[in-house]
Design a protein around this motif. Structure first.
Motif, PDB file in Angstrom:
ATOM      1  N   VAL A  69      -4.426  14.267  10.284  1.00  0.00           N
ATOM      2  CA  VAL A  69      -4.890  14.376   8.906  1.00  0.00           C
ATOM      3  C   VAL A  69      -5.784  15.608   8.722  1.00  0.00           C
ATOM      4  N   MET A  75     -10.123   9.752   3.952  1.00  0.00           N
ATOM      5  CA  MET A  75      -8.717   9.573   3.587  1.00  0.00           C
ATOM      6  C   MET A  75      -8.096   8.435   4.397  1.00  0.00           C
ATOM      7  N   LEU A  76      -8.440   8.376   5.682  1.00  0.00           N
ATOM      8  CA  LEU A  76      -7.889   7.319   6.528  1.00  0.00           C
ATOM      9  C   LEU A  76      -8.402   5.946   6.086  1.00  0.00           C
ATOM     10  N   ASP A 126      -8.977   5.217   2.989  1.00  0.00           N
ATOM     11  CA  ASP A 126      -8.195   4.919   1.779  1.00  0.00           C
ATOM     12  C   ASP A 126      -6.844   4.303   2.100  1.00  0.00           C
ATOM     13  N   VAL A 127      -6.203   4.773   3.186  1.00  0.00           N
ATOM     14  CA  VAL A 127      -4.887   4.219   3.511  1.00  0.00           C
ATOM     15  C   VAL A 127      -5.013   3.071   4.512  1.00  0.00           C
ATOM     16  N   ALA A 140      -1.285   9.909   3.992  1.00  0.00           N
ATOM     17  CA  ALA A 140      -2.656  10.438   4.040  1.00  0.00           C
ATOM     18  C   ALA A 140      -2.640  11.945   4.273  1.00  0.00           C
TER      19      ALA A 140
END
Ligand SMILES: Nc1ncnc2c1ncn2[C@@H]1O[C@H](COP(=O)(O)OP(=O)(O)OP(=O)(O)O)[C@@H](O)[C@H]1O
Ligand SMILES: [Mg+2]
Lengths: 382, 254
Positions: free
Chosen positions: B103, B136-137, B139-140, B164
């Protein structure tokens, strides 16, 4: 800005200590004499640089000996035309081999995989052949490029009259021989290791690893991979040129055989044997190969006859006959065999072996991502 | 009422593979902030259409325009730098690297552009990029797997991670090729929620999906592709009632 993570500092200091103490800890192995120590340092530099290309981007060059050879020629020319001092020779060699790598890399990197490897091999063999033919005024053909009494050495002449006999390389007036030469080479090994460490740990290094892992994804991630691979190619070419120049400094002579494909193959073997993609692996690979080359190529039939002395006559004769194929000139056969064994049983090289052993002593620790082979384990949904 | 702003315009695109007319006379307009679904039977040409948009394939004729810029003829990395990211049908990830690094690479590419010789700073000290990637991680729903080897993830997790990798670039157009294939019902619903959330941030999306549950919960517009042609398009309700669509899905020969 130049701050390093703690584990990198520890690795660097440990590495520097090991290199500086080589004349001590290599005593028991009978390898602590300057000539061999120099080669340890020089070929380690070559392999560390090669690994920046191959280990990080996955582009396997079979032509890096060309840059090594160019570095040697450039250094000897610097001795002949400018000065016996090592510094201008190194600068000149790094610049020339860097430019040469830029040209060859620019063309070769238009292809990837096996086609890239073959292109680099072809360019290196062309350089080797040209060194024996068209470029003999520069390379002095089969005799090799040597110093001579009527070299101009303009910088040296400005300060002093030439003495009798052939001069030898110096560093700011100090002759580079014996342990001085070794510590000179060791300094460059430590410095280039430091640079390799920085490159590997930087965002640039991360991009190179991304290219190795999945170039398609890199393209669709907005990364122009060509300049990244070219930069890695040129850096590793400059490392090779530096190594070639150091070899010329410890022995001011340059021959085209340094550019031959066997020499290119040797640095590939060193890197893979030690562990491609790791920082320390290529150094270990270079040391092991140069150490065993030194031992095996010195063994002759007399030594073998003694070694097999406990066998009855007929058996002794056969044993000597067979084992003689693996030593002396036949050292490459042994090297090839060891290489096959490593690739088949330990594809990550010596460093993978070290990791496997370390894992045995560290129970219940989950394998971190960097450890390479990981069994697939699905994750429960969160 | 102001005119809708067309972000992506696929104009008269044809794509032939030898004798196969994989895309025929495709004309498609995607409006800003909308989720545009493309559905159709296997081999209809859906992935080929995305390949033409992102520069993997050159169209035999026609062109693709993104926010007034002609994409056709540009390289994939240039098209990404213009603000288009794609999740592939078979995940394209960095299998040898950790989830976190997977990511971080797109985040670096977004920040540094197509090429930057950044060798002086250590990756460990890229705190902003790292924090962004970890966020971001989260979020997913993959934060706890951040140190894992990406190659060892399950198929559904690889897709989520790939999502992501795209989202961290804040693309203005996101292309999704069957983003929920291989996911459990639970993960599919999580992904739908995530995609709804980014929709509320105004990201334009083109999504290919076989799962009608996903399509009808996300799409503002649907285009139906069959044998390389758009046979119907409109709002979900218009498409649902279209007899041609039912025919194509039932495999009837017209
Ligand atoms: N690179 C290629 N070369 C030749 N033929 C191709 C290529 N890519 C796709 N095709 C063909 O074009 C047609 C459309 O393929 P495409 O992958 O776009 O279908 P799709 O709608 O995405 O199907 P699916 O739902 O199975 O993913 C198929 O017949 C396929 O075999
Ligand atoms: Mg498809």
């Amino acid at each position: 800005m130049l701050a390093m993570p703690r584990k990198d500092v520890v690795l660097f200091l440990g590495f520097a200590a090991v290199v500086l103490a080589m004349p001590i800890w290599l005593q028991p192995f009978g390898a602590a004499y300057p000539d061999l120590l120099n080669r340890f340092a020089i070929f380690a530099i070559f392999a560390v640089g090669f690994n920046i290309l191959f280990g990080l981007t996955g582009y396997l060059s079979f032509g890096h000996a060309a840059f090594f050879g160019v570095g040697s020629y450039a250094a000897v020319w610097s001795f002949k035309l400018l000065s016996m001092d090592a510094l201008p020779a190194l600068v000149f060699a790094i610049v020339v081999s860097g430019l040469f790598a830029l040209a060859i890399g620019f063309l070769s990197l238009r292809r990837s995989g096996i086609y890239f490897s073959i292109l680099t091999l072809a360019f290196a063999q062309m350089s080797y052949n040209l060194a024996y033919s068209v470029f003999t005024p520069i390379t002095n053909g089969e005799t090799g490029l040597q110093l001579s009494l009527n070299d101009s050495r303009v910088l040296d002449r400005m300060f002093s009259e030439p003495g009798p006999g052939l001069p030898s390389p110096t560093l700011l007036g100090t002759p580079l021989s014996g342990y001085v030469a070794f510590y000179f080479c060791a300094f460059f090994l430590i410095a280039t290791f430091f640079i390799a460490q920085r490159v590997t740990g930087s965002p640039f290094g991360m991009m190179l690893k991304g290219i190795k892992s999945n170039q398609t994804r890199m393209n669709y991630t907005g990364v122009n991979t060509r300049p990244y691979t070219l930069a890695a190619f040129v850096i590793s070419g400059m490392y090779a040129g530096l190594a070639g120049a150091l070899l010329a400094i410890t022995d001011p002579l340059a021959g085209a055989e340094r550019m031959q494909w066997t020499a290119s193959g040797e640095v590939v073997l060193m890197t893979i044997l030690g562990g491609a993609g790791t920082l320390v692996g290529p150094v270990i690979g270079a040391w092991l190969i140069k150490y065993f080359e030194n031992i095996f190529s010195a063994i002759n039939d007399g030594i073998l006859t003694q070694f097999w002395g406990f066998l009855p006559d007929g058996a002794q004769h056969t044993a000597v006959l067979i084992s003689s194929k693996f030593v002396g000139e036949g050292w490459f056969l042994t090297l090839g065999l060891v290489f096959v064994l490593i690739v088949v049983f330990l594809p990550g090289g010596v460093m993978e072996g070290v990791r496997r052993i370390a894992a045995l002593f560290r129970p219940n620790k989950p394998t971190p991502a960097s450890a390479g082979t990981t069994a697939s384990k699905p994750h429960p949904a969160e | 009422m102001s005119l809708p702003n067309v972000v992506l315009h696929v104009a008269d695109v044809h794509k032939r593979f030898g004798g196969l007319h994989a895309l025929a006379d495709i004309d498609l307009q995607v409006e800003e902030g909308q989720t545009h679904a493309i559905i159709g039977p296997n081999g209809a040409g859906k992935s080929t259409l995305l390949n033409v948009i992102i520069g993997k394939l050159a169209p035999s004729s026609g062109q693709v325009v993104f926010e007034g810029t002609v994409l056709t003829g540009r390289k994939p990395y240039q098209i990404n730098q213009l603000g288009i990211a794609r999740v592939f049908q078979t995940p394209e990830i960095f299998a040898d690297l950790s989830v976190l690094h997977n990511v971080m690479i797109p985040a670096l590419a977004k920040r540094d552009g197509a090429f930057k010789l950044s060798m002086l700073r250590s990756l460990e000290h890229e705190h902003a990029v790292r924090a962004e990637a970890e966020h971001m991680l989260h979020d997913v729903g993959m934060h706890s797997a951040r140190e894992d080897h990406a190659g060892s993830l399950s198929r559904g997790d690889k897709r989520r991670m790939e999502l992501a990798m795209c989202l961290i670039q804040h693309p203005r157009l996101l292309l999704l090729d069957e983003p929920t294939a291989g996911m459990s019902r639970h993960d599919t619903n999580t992904t739908i929620e995530l995609l709804k959330k980014i929709k509320s941030r105004g990201m334009t999306k083109v999504i290919i999906e076989h799962d009608m549950h996903v399509v009808f919960s996300l799409a503002d517009k649907i285009s139906v592709l069959a044998q390389g042609r758009i046979i119907a398009d409109g709002t979900p309700d218009q498409v649902r009632g279209n007899p041609k669509v039912q025919e194509a899905y039932l495999g009837g020969t017209a």
